[in-house]
Design an enzyme around this catalytic site. Structure first.
Site, PDB file in Angstrom:
ATOM      1  N   GLU A 204       0.814  -1.219   0.000  1.00  0.00           N
ATOM      2  CA  GLU A 204       0.000   0.000   0.000  1.00  0.00           C
ATOM      3  C   GLU A 204       0.846   1.266   0.000  1.00  0.00           C
ATOM      4  OE1 GLU A 204      -3.244   0.005  -0.498  1.00  0.00           O
ATOM      5  OE2 GLU A 204      -3.042  -2.169  -0.674  1.00  0.00           O
ATOM      6  N   GLU A 220       4.986   2.383   4.062  1.00  0.00           N
ATOM      7  CA  GLU A 220       3.690   1.724   4.002  1.00  0.00           C
ATOM      8  C   GLU A 220       2.573   2.733   3.745  1.00  0.00           C
ATOM      9  OE1 GLU A 220       3.431  -1.927   6.736  1.00  0.00           O
ATOM     10  OE2 GLU A 220       4.644  -0.498   7.869  1.00  0.00           O
ATOM     11  N   SER A 279      -0.087   7.743  15.626  1.00  0.00           N
ATOM     12  CA  SER A 279      -1.066   7.193  14.695  1.00  0.00           C
ATOM     13  C   SER A 279      -2.363   8.010  14.700  1.00  0.00           C
ATOM     14  CB  SER A 279      -1.381   5.739  15.058  1.00  0.00           C
ATOM     15  OG  SER A 279      -0.239   4.939  14.954  1.00  0.00           O
ATOM     16  N   GLY A 286      -1.258  25.045   9.868  1.00  0.00           N
ATOM     17  CA  GLY A 286      -2.085  25.889  10.737  1.00  0.00           C
ATOM     18  C   GLY A 286      -2.573  25.214  11.991  1.00  0.00           C
ATOM     19  N   LYS A 303       1.500  27.573  16.403  1.00  0.00           N
ATOM     20  CA  LYS A 303       1.063  26.918  15.179  1.00  0.00           C
ATOM     21  C   LYS A 303       2.148  25.938  14.738  1.00  0.00           C
ATOM     22  CE  LYS A 303      -2.103  30.392  13.361  1.00  0.00           C
ATOM     23  NZ  LYS A 303      -2.447  31.268  12.220  1.00  0.00           N
ATOM     24  N   ASN A 318      -4.162  14.578  22.832  1.00  0.00           N
ATOM     25  CA  ASN A 318      -4.674  14.270  24.161  1.00  0.00           C
ATOM     26  C   ASN A 318      -6.002  13.550  24.024  1.00  0.00           C
ATOM     27  OD1 ASN A 318      -6.202  14.696  26.722  1.00  0.00           O
ATOM     28  ND2 ASN A 318      -4.333  15.777  27.318  1.00  0.00           N
ATOM     29  N   SER A 319      -6.077  12.341  24.514  1.00  0.00           N
ATOM     30  CA  SER A 319      -7.266  11.512  24.299  1.00  0.00           C
ATOM     31  C   SER A 319      -8.482  12.003  25.074  1.00  0.00           C
ATOM     32  CB  SER A 319      -6.960  10.057  24.696  1.00  0.00           C
ATOM     33  OG  SER A 319      -6.582   9.981  26.059  1.00  0.00           O
TER      34      SER A 319
END
Length: 343
Positions: A204, A220, A279, A286, A303, A318-319
Site C-alpha cells: 500500500e 507503508e 497514529s 495551521g 502553530k 490528548n485523548s
C-alpha cells in the site's frame, strides 16, 4: 560550460509521429566535453537543449564514440539499438531548464529514478502538462486517443490488449529498478521517484514523481510529489505526506532522519530529525499545538508551522481534551534491520 545531461535511448511515437515516451537505460549527468564533441561530429548538434532522432548507422557510430570515452554501458546499448526498428533518440541538455519536449521530460524523470539527481535537483516545471495521457498495456504504451482502434485490432487478431493503467507517468520499474530496494506493488511507484538504497515499499506504499527516500526506509503510506524522506524514517500504513500538488503550495514538505509517521497519520510541515507523529494524527501548518515541558506541563500554544524543521519532537493528541500536544521525543525510530537485509 559543462553540459547538464546527455542520454541515448529508444522512443515510442503515436500515429501522428509525435514522441509520447522515451527510454534511456544509461543517462549521463554532466558528460565530458570530449564525449559531447565526439557525438557532435556524428549528429548535428547546435550546443543547446535538443532532441535528435538517430538513424541505425548513426547508432553504430555512437557506439564507437561511447567506447572511445570508456562508456561500456551506452556502447552496448547503441550497438544493439542499431538493429532495432524502434525510433532512436539522443537528448542533449546543455542547461537545466524547464523541459520543452516529452523526451526531455522523460530524461529528467529517469535522472531522478537512476539516483543521478535528487528530487528538486532538476527543473521539472510544466512537466505534468507536457506529458501525454497514455494507456500502458501489454503491447507497450499507446496514446490514449488511439487505444480503441488498437483494442479492436487486437481482438480481430484473436488477442486481448490488457491495459494496466492510464496515466501520464509510467511505473518506475518499467524503466529502472534501483539497486538495494524492495517494491511489493510496482504500479504504486511512478517514474521520477527517487528510491534510496535500503528502502522497502510495501503493497500500500506509494511514491510520486520528484519525491522519494534518501536511504533505508519502510514505506507503508504515501509520499506525495515533492517530498523527500530522510534515512532511517518510517511511514506507517495509511499515512500521508502533503505534497506540492496536494495542497502544500510551494512549501517543500520533508521528513528528516529517524522519524516515524504513525499509521493513518499525516504531515503538512517540514519535519526535522528524530520526530514522531502518533497514529491517526494529521499535522498541517495551521494546526494549533500545545507545547509541553519536561514535566508534561503546558507552556504555550503555537502553530505547527513554527515547529517546522525542528528536531526531537513528539506530536500526540490528548485523548481526553482532543488537544494536539508536542513534547521532546525521547526515543528515535529504529527500523527492523531484518526487513531490509535482502535489499
Amino acid at each position: 560550460m559543462a553540459t547538464f545531461s546527455l542520454a541515448f535511448g529508444s522512443a515510442t511515437k503515436n500515429t501522428a509521429g509525435k514522441i509520447i515516451e522515451a527510454f534511456f537505460p544509461n543517462p549521463l549527468l554532466n558528460p565530458s566535453d570530449k564525449l559531447v564533441a565526439d557525438i557532435s561530429e556524428i549528429v548535428t548538434y547546435q550546443g543547446k537543449n535538443e532532441v535528435i532522432e538517430v538513424t541505425p548507422a548513426q547508432a553504430t557510430q555512437l557506439a564507437a564514440a561511447f567506447t572511445a570515452n570508456d562508456d561500456a554501458a551506452n556502447a552496448k546499448f547503441a550497438t544493439a539499438a542499431a538493429n532495432s526498428k524502434q525510433p532512436l533518440v539522443l537528448v542533449i541538455l546543455a542547461t537545466d531548464e524547464k523541459p520543452a519536449s516529452v523526451a526531455e521530460g522523460y530524461l529528467k524523470l529517469q535522472l531522478i529514478s537512476h539516483r543521478l539527481v535528487k528530487p528538486h535537483g532538476t527543473v521539472l516545471d510544466g512537466i505534468f502538462g507536457l506529458l501525454h495521457n497514455i494507456a500502458w498495456t501489454n503491447l507497450g504504451p499507446i496514446d490514449l486517443p488511439e487505444l480503441a482502434d488498437r483494442q479492436i485490432a487486437a481482438r480481430l487478431e484473436g488477442e486481448v490488449l490488457t491495459v494496466s493503467c492510464v496515466d501520464k507517468f509510467p511505473k518506475m520499474t518499467d524503466y529502472v529498478v534501483p539497486t538495494g530496494v524492495r517494491i511489493a506493488h510496482t504500479a504504486r511507484v511512478r517514474l521520477g521517484a527517487h528510491v534510496g538504497e535500503g528502502t522497502t515499499i510495501m503493497h500500500e506504499g506509494f511514491v510520486n514523481f520528484n519525491a522519494g527516500t534518501e536511504g533505508v526506509s519502510m514505506v507503508e503510506g504515501r509520499i506525495s510529489a515533492g517530498v523527500m524522506v530522510g534515512n532511517g524514517s518510517d511511514i506507517g500504513g495509511g499515512a500521508s505526506i502533503m505534497g506540492t500538488l496536494s495542497g502544500g503550495g510551494q512549501l517543500v514538505i520533508s521528513m528528516g532522519e529517524n522519524c516515524l509517521l504513525g499509521a493513518n497519520a499525516g504531515l503538512g510541515i517540514p519535519m526535522g530529525n528524530r520526530c514522531t507523529i502518533e497514529s491517526g494524527l494529521y499535522i498541517t501548518a495551521g494546526s494549533k499545538v500545545q507545547m509541553l515541558d519536561a514535566n508534561n506541563q503546558a507552556v504555550e500554544v503555537v502553530k505547527a508551522r513554527d515547529l517546522a524543521g525542528k528536531d526531537d519532537l513528539l506530536f500526540r493528541r490528548n485523548s481526553i481534551t482532543g488537544t494536539i500536544e508536542c513534547l521532546t521525543n525521547k526515543s528515535a525510530v529504529e527500523l527492523n534491520a531484518e526487513l531490509h537485509s535482502n535489499n
